[in-house]
Design a protein around this motif. Structure first.
Motif, short mmCIF file in Angstrom:
data_model
loop_
_atom_site.label_atom_id
_atom_site.label_comp_id
_atom_site.label_asym_id
_atom_site.label_seq_id
_atom_site.Cartn_x
_atom_site.Cartn_y
_atom_site.Cartn_z
N ASP A 60 90.27 84.86 59.90
CA ASP A 60 89.63 85.17 61.19
C ASP A 60 90.53 86.00 62.09
OD1 ASP A 60 87.28 83.92 60.46
OD2 ASP A 60 87.83 82.01 61.37
N ARG A 93 82.40 85.48 57.37
CA ARG A 93 83.31 85.65 58.50
C ARG A 93 83.17 87.05 59.12
NH1 ARG A 93 87.83 81.77 58.32
NH2 ARG A 93 87.51 80.35 56.56
N ALA A 97 81.86 88.05 62.94
CA ALA A 97 82.69 88.88 63.83
C ALA A 97 81.96 90.12 64.31
CB ALA A 97 83.97 89.27 63.10
#
Length: 267
Positions: A60, A93, A97
């Motif tokens: 992340d 992920r 984002a």
């Protein structure tokens, strides 16, 4: 062909261990930063993350760092995710984002020595090497007709490469008389075992006549002459069956995840 060994060599040579001073055009920078290898250039260049070595604990922040990097430059970029990349939930992920996925493609590789090299274009079609701005304009014309997208940035990239590092690129246009009907390019990375097949677009009315196969053979002959053992292509659903019949092996999939920085207020 040992698929696992070839995939490992591809990752090592074409994604992870790129030369920071390699032939990527004027102003293009290859960097290792925060567990990724990224390519940064001008707005019309291909800005991207080529390789990542991440896990659940580092992914992340690495994603956020790349978003900050390219957003500060005001350019969109692509995170080129492969089906074998870690962590396994990297695609989720990237979506979280703010990235947008484009259609997945199949990573295919063939040994040049095992490919048919004598496929000629259909009658009435000739293959014209691209060496200057006039040839690039023909390529852009084909690209826009074949893919339905603006080819301006692509044309600038190709012309930059032909001008500054011509040894890394062979481009070709298929001509029916004076009309461009298909185009493709072959990109070399000196010191590696792979040459990349890119482009490969044919206008609708000429599809299914063997033009695409002749462009594969044309580029394979060039790779053979230069001693490059493997050809690599990110294949679309349309080209995958043709490449499979020619002897290309499927080594995985790759999906471009694109991040477009938000516009500044008032823009």
């Amino acid at each position: 062909m040992d698929h696992s060994a070839v995939l490992a060599a591809y990752d090592r040579q074409m994604r992870r261990n790129l030369d920071a001073d390699g032939p990527d055009g004027p102003g293009v920078l290859i960097e290792r930063a925060g567990g990724v290898v990224r390519r940064t250039g001008a707005a019309h260049d291909w800005n991207c993350v080529l390789w990542s070595e991440l896990d659940e604990g580092t992914a992340d922040e690495a994603i956020a760092a790349q978003v900050r990097h390219f957003t500060a430059l005001g350019v969109e970029f692509e995170w080129k995710a492969y089906s074998h990349d870690l962590p396994a939930d990297l695609p989720a992920r990237l979506l979280a984002a703010g990235f947008t996925p484009e259609p997945a493609e199949t990573l295919m590789v063939a040994a040049v020595a095992e490919l048919p090299l004598d496929t000629a274009p259909p009658e009435g079609v000739r293959l014209l090497p691209v060496t200057d701005a006039d040839g690039v304009r023909l390529m852009v014309d084909v690209h826009e007709q074949a893919f339905g997208t603006d080819g301006t940035a692509l044309g600038r990239q190709i012309l930059d490469q032909l001008t500054t590092a011509p040894e890394t690129l062979d481009a070709v246009v298929a001509m029916a008389g004076d009309v461009p009907i298909s185009s493709a390019r072959l990109e070399f990375r000196p010191g590696t075992d792979f040459a990349g097949l890119w482009g490969g677009g044919t206008v609708a009315q000429w599809r299914g006549r063997g033009v695409y196969r002749s462009l594969i053979a044309y580029r394979a002959r060039i790779a053979e002459a230069r001693g490059v053992p493997y050809l690599q292509v990110d294949a679309s659903d349309q080209s995958r069956p043709i490449l499979r019949r020619l002897g290309f092996a499927e080594l995985g999939t790759t999906t471009p995840y694109v991040y477009r920085p938000p516009l500044s207020p008032g823009v």
